[in-house]
Enzyme design. Structure first.
Site, PDB file in Angstrom:
ATOM      1  N   LYS A 162       0.802  -1.242   0.000  1.00 10.28           N
ATOM      2  CA  LYS A 162       0.000   0.000   0.000  1.00 10.28           C
ATOM      3  C   LYS A 162       0.829   1.284   0.000  1.00 10.28           C
ATOM      4  O   LYS A 162       0.499   2.248   0.676  1.00 10.28           O
ATOM      5  CB  LYS A 162      -0.957   0.000   1.196  1.00 10.28           C
TER       6      LYS A 162
ATOM      7  N   ASP B  67      -5.763  -5.765  10.423  1.00  7.95           N
ATOM      8  CA  ASP B  67      -7.076  -5.099  10.403  1.00  7.95           C
ATOM      9  C   ASP B  67      -8.231  -6.067  10.116  1.00  7.95           C
ATOM     10  O   ASP B  67      -9.346  -5.880  10.603  1.00  7.95           O
ATOM     11  CB  ASP B  67      -7.102  -3.907   9.426  1.00  7.95           C
TER      12      ASP B  67
HETATM   13  C1  BGC Z   1      -2.078  -5.888   3.653  1.00  6.16           C
HETATM   14  C2  BGC Z   1      -2.994  -6.627   4.607  1.00  6.16           C
HETATM   15  C3  BGC Z   1      -4.147  -5.744   4.998  1.00  6.16           C
HETATM   16  C4  BGC Z   1      -4.859  -5.217   3.769  1.00  6.16           C
HETATM   17  C5  BGC Z   1      -6.035  -4.310   4.089  1.00  6.16           C
HETATM   18  C6  BGC Z   1      -2.873  -5.304   2.494  1.00  6.16           C
HETATM   19  O1  BGC Z   1      -2.025  -4.529   1.697  1.00  6.16           O
HETATM   20  O2  BGC Z   1      -1.089  -6.754   3.142  1.00  6.16           O
HETATM   21  O3  BGC Z   1      -2.274  -7.036   5.746  1.00  6.16           O
HETATM   22  O4  BGC Z   1      -5.042  -6.495   5.791  1.00  6.16           O
HETATM   23  O5  BGC Z   1      -3.928  -4.490   2.977  1.00  6.16           O
HETATM   24  O6  BGC Z   1      -5.648  -3.197   4.818  1.00  6.16           O
END
Ligand code: BGC
Length: 477
Positions: A172, A208
């Site tokens: 992200k 989360d």
């Molecule tokens: C992460 C997860 C997370 C999801 C939603 C992903 O990029 O790898 O750990 O739960 O985003 O936030």
């Protein structure tokens, strides 16, 4: 997985709808992926991720969380919660009230994480978090206390114990140096000790999805799946321990953080990736990583649409063959525009004007169709993944019919005008033997983290050991 008759029938109907939705340009055809095929592939990947010897090369990591039970309603106490997973970082002071079976947010503070910090050093990031937490405790007059803390850290982590969690990789848009491969709780504690003006109690690390499942679990005890469709996407669910080959034990269940965003990283989705998905991946800060997430989540959907619009304009299918500086700039077509445009043609016209485009009414309709195609694809991919998990739970338990609840959160799911409907309809077709209730979480990342910490505390009380949730018996391999 047997392909149900009802599904085949609906698929034919859907296919004809899909054919209409195809957007043809001279060189490109975007078509809806085959949801059923995706589900069958993911089913195999879930098993690979759970395997003791196949795990290390699995694209879907299937990470044990050591959460072995959902709330039973007797939890109580005051907690701190930290939530890091997007461009903002939150600190919360939360009270779990047993009598009212409620999690009450007493107060909270949001600190933004500037772009430079997302790409800076881990030390800078954790110092910033510790500072934000310190300022919050000061404002709440809590600096003298050492409250237990739930840390929602929404990135893939190998959880060794409830308070030991190794970051596998950033996602992200984060890429802070010196954190991958490190214990995130240790980095947080070190940053707090560098300040030396306050301390924290025991820490529970939470993804989360797990926070979301747990916060919904307090309201509906049949909630056994947590799903996020926001900046990123992911899901967790309660798996039979005997199937989690990296954890010792035969009885009971454990929550598994699937990290389904990584699905396709081994090339298994190659045939459904478009040239636009490939550009999004190549221009991201983590090429080749989180393939499924890049087709689904809010961080990427706007950019996919932008690339498609540019291509169509260049092929003279839109805007009289002209583009604009804004349309040519990566990131300028925000994912929230997709929801707004699909919500009404007037919005589409305003947004196209703001992007400096020379549009006519037909252009506005076509742009809306492009947005619909991309958001529908996202909803149906998520549906395929969720159906796979629900079917797995049903088969695990030897049930002919499963009734279960999914706790959901995330801006794409919450804000898009028909994403949730489309997702739910597709899940019904793909998992006809599962009766799924969708419960939108009330702040799973904040209150949910406090709930996980509260349940963790409950199980250590004398006499309650048998209702354990966290038992760090990880088999190191
Ligand atoms: C992460 C997860 C997370 C999801 C939603 C992903 O990029 O790898 O750990 O739960 O985003 O936030």
């Amino acid at each position: 997985m047997q392909k149900p008759q009802q599904y085949r029938h609906k698929e034919i109907k859907k296919n004809s709808k899909r054919n209409k939705k195809r957007i043809k340009t001279p060189k490109t055809t975007i078509k809806m992926p085959n949801d059923y095929k995706v589900s069958v592939r993911l089913k195999k990947d879930l098993i690979r991720g759970l395997g003791k010897h196949s795990h290390h090369r699995a694209a879907v990591k299937m990470l044990p969380t050591f959460v072995r039970a959902t709330p039973d309603g007797t939890e109580k106490g005051d907690y701190l919660a930290l939530d890091l997973g997007g461009t903002n970082f939150r600190v919360l002071y939360v009270r779990v009230v047993e009598e009212q079976q409620k999690v009450v947010k007493m107060d909270s503070k949001i600190c933004s994480i500037p772009q430079e910090m997302m790409l800076g050093t881990g030390e800078q990031l954790f110092d910033h978090i510790a500072q934000c937490l310190g300022e919050f405790l000061e404002s709440q007059d809590l600096k003298g206390q050492t409250l237990p803390l739930g840390f929602t850290f929404s990135f893939p982590c190998e959880q060794k114990e409830i308070d030991k969690s190794i970051l596998i990789r950033w996602t992200k848009g984060f890429s802070c140096s010196g954190v991958e491969g490190q214990d995130v709780v240790k980095l947080l504690k070190e940053a707090i000790h560098r300040r030396g003006d306050y301390d924290i109690g025991s820490v529970a690390m939470v993804n989360d999805t797990v926070g979301t499942m747990m916060s919904c679990g307090y309201r509906d005890q049949s909630c056994e799946i947590g799903m996020i469709i926001g900046t990123g996407t992911n899901a967790c669910y309660m798996e039979e321990i005997k199937n989690v080959k990296r954890v010792e034990g035969e009885d009971g269940r454990m929550c598994i953080n699937t990290e389904w965003g990584g699905f396709g990283d081994d090339g298994s989705l190659k045939d459904i990736l478009t040239e636009f998905d490939e550009v999004v991946d190549q221009t991201s800060i983590n090429p080749g990583v989180h393939t499924f997430e890049k087709m689904i989540s809010g961080m990427y959907l706007g950019e996919i649409v932008r690339l498609l619009l540019v291509k169509m304009a260049e092929d003279k299918l839109l805007f009289k063959g002209e583009t604009s500086e804004a349309l040519l700039t990566p990131g300028q077509f925000e994912t929230k525009y997709i929801s707004e445009i699909e919500d009404g043609l007037e919005n589409a016209q305003k947004i196209l004007t703001a992007l400096g485009l020379n549009w006519d009414p037909v252009d506005a309709c076509v742009v809306r169709l492009v947005c619909d195609t991309i958001s529908s694809r996202s909803a149906r991919l998520c549906a395929a993944a969720l159906a796979t998990i629900s079917n797995r739970i049903r088969v695990n338990r030897g049930l002919d019919h499963l009734k279960t609840t999914v706790g959901v959160d995330g801006t794409v799911y919450r804000k898009h005008p028909n994403f949730s409907e489309e997702l739910q309809a597709a899940v019904r077709l793909l998992a006809p033997k599962c009766d799924i209730t969708f419960l939108v979480s009330e702040d799973g990342s904040g209150k949910g983290a406090a709930m996980v910490t509260a349940v963790a505390q409950r199980i250590w009380l004398p006499g309650c050991m048998l209702s354990f949730i966290f038992l760090p018996i990880f088999v190191y391999i």
